[in-house]
Design a protein around this motif. Sequence first.
Motif, PDB file in Angstrom:
ATOM      1  N   VAL A  52      34.267  -0.781  24.793  1.00  0.00           N
ATOM      2  CA  VAL A  52      34.691  -1.519  26.100  1.00  0.00           C
ATOM      3  C   VAL A  52      34.934  -0.026  26.969  1.00  0.00           C
ATOM      4  CG1 VAL A  52      34.749  -3.668  26.209  1.00  0.00           C
ATOM      5  CG2 VAL A  52      36.997  -1.910  25.963  1.00  0.00           C
TER       6      VAL A  52
ATOM      7  N   SER B 203      34.193  -8.085  19.460  1.00  0.00           N
ATOM      8  CA  SER B 203      34.312  -9.369  20.367  1.00  0.00           C
ATOM      9  C   SER B 203      34.014 -10.715  19.004  1.00  0.00           C
ATOM     10  CB  SER B 203      33.860  -9.777  21.655  1.00  0.00           C
ATOM     11  OG  SER B 203      32.448 -10.898  21.359  1.00  0.00           O
TER      12      SER B 203
ATOM     13  N   ASN C 217      41.572 -10.901  24.821  1.00  0.00           N
ATOM     14  CA  ASN C 217      41.276 -10.555  26.024  1.00  0.00           C
ATOM     15  C   ASN C 217      41.148 -11.941  27.368  1.00  0.00           C
ATOM     16  OD1 ASN C 217      40.338  -9.932  29.228  1.00  0.00           O
ATOM     17  ND2 ASN C 217      38.437  -8.803  27.370  1.00  0.00           N
TER      18      ASN C 217
HETATM   19  C1  LMR Z   1      30.761  -8.185  26.168  1.00  0.00           C
HETATM   20  O1  LMR Z   1      29.690  -7.859  25.318  1.00  0.00           O
HETATM   21  O2  LMR Z   1      30.433  -9.060  26.750  1.00  0.00           O
HETATM   22  C2  LMR Z   1      32.341  -7.992  25.322  1.00  0.00           C
HETATM   23  O3  LMR Z   1      32.185  -8.682  23.971  1.00  0.00           O
HETATM   24  C3  LMR Z   1      32.432  -6.722  25.530  1.00  0.00           C
HETATM   25  C4  LMR Z   1      33.827  -7.103  24.669  1.00  0.00           C
HETATM   26  O4  LMR Z   1      34.343  -5.925  23.756  1.00  0.00           O
HETATM   27  O5  LMR Z   1      34.708  -6.784  25.224  1.00  0.00           O
END
Ligand code: LMR
Length: 335
Positions: free
Chosen positions: A37, A93, A149
């Motif tokens: 990100v 994530s 997040n």
């Molecule tokens: C995504 O792939 O949408 C998220 O996992 C990106 C992130 O690392 O926040």
Amino acid sequence: MSNHATACVLAFALGWGSAATAAAAQEPIIIKFSHVVATGTPKGQAAERFKERAEQLTRGRVRVEVYPNSQLYKDKEELEALQLGAVQMLAPSLAKFGPLGVKEFEAFDLPYIFPTKAALYAVTEGPIGKGLLKKLEPKGIVGLAYWDNGFKVMSANRPLHAPADFRGLRMRIQGSKVLDAQMRALGAYPMPLAFSDAYPALQSGLVDGTENPPSNMYTQRMHEVQKYLTVSNHGYLGYAVIVNKKFWDGLPSDVRGQLEQAMREATGFEKQIAQRDNDAALAAIRKTGHTTIYTLTPQQQAEWRRALLPVQQQMADRIGRDLIESINRATSQVR
Ligand code: LMR
């Protein structure tokens, strides 16, 4: 004797071997921290905070190199690189651990599993969260912390008010089977793509829509190619900060302790800024005037829940019925 000559005599007296050892002792330990990100996101800022504190607390014995924005690796490659030791630290994530064989993390993707952040923390900071991180060790990975997040919004180029509005849409998802089932429950076609491929796919029309917390949407400029966004809070996105186990176990114990302290501080900071950053990102998207932001009415929320809650049962065999039940028990105590 000149200074140069003195240095040569000294080096000779010490012996080249010990001079080389002395130089090696001063070489910092390098931690390559790769993520996908932007630096301005909660995860990106926390990675920078970890770097700053790790370098201060170890007095330069450790140097942390942060590589944001999939600069080094995309989602899947970064996990392979960690296991091979090409990078030492990541914060993928929780939706991205399935390919490692630790499908239990996909519990975090279940629609409506966490009614509030407090309910989420009851899981991540309690025995369930710790137990899940332990499952990474046989894979050569140590889980250090959970980073936050936020709750996700949905976007597309058509208004998304009711589940029926998703019918036939190609929706970009992370590579999680739970998210796949979630999109199918809405009548959409799930399209798993790496995060770095999401914006180009939305821009070219390869996919019609997506989901993410606002901070990810805004920093990737997804709103520029998405006309409608619905504040649905239907699911959660968070991270596990992980390190290569061999690297971690091989650190001098005082350094490991200092890095644990740096991680505790970065984690506290991350939790403080995550919600604020997501609120600010949503406001910033609204301000561009490019994307119409819609918040579901209580009636519409009930309709979404009816469509999506069955995913919890559908995925129970994959994730573990006991795990889902224990999460529901833990969260119901803080409701
Ligand atoms: C995504 O792939 O949408 C998220 O996992 C990106 C992130 O690392 O926040």
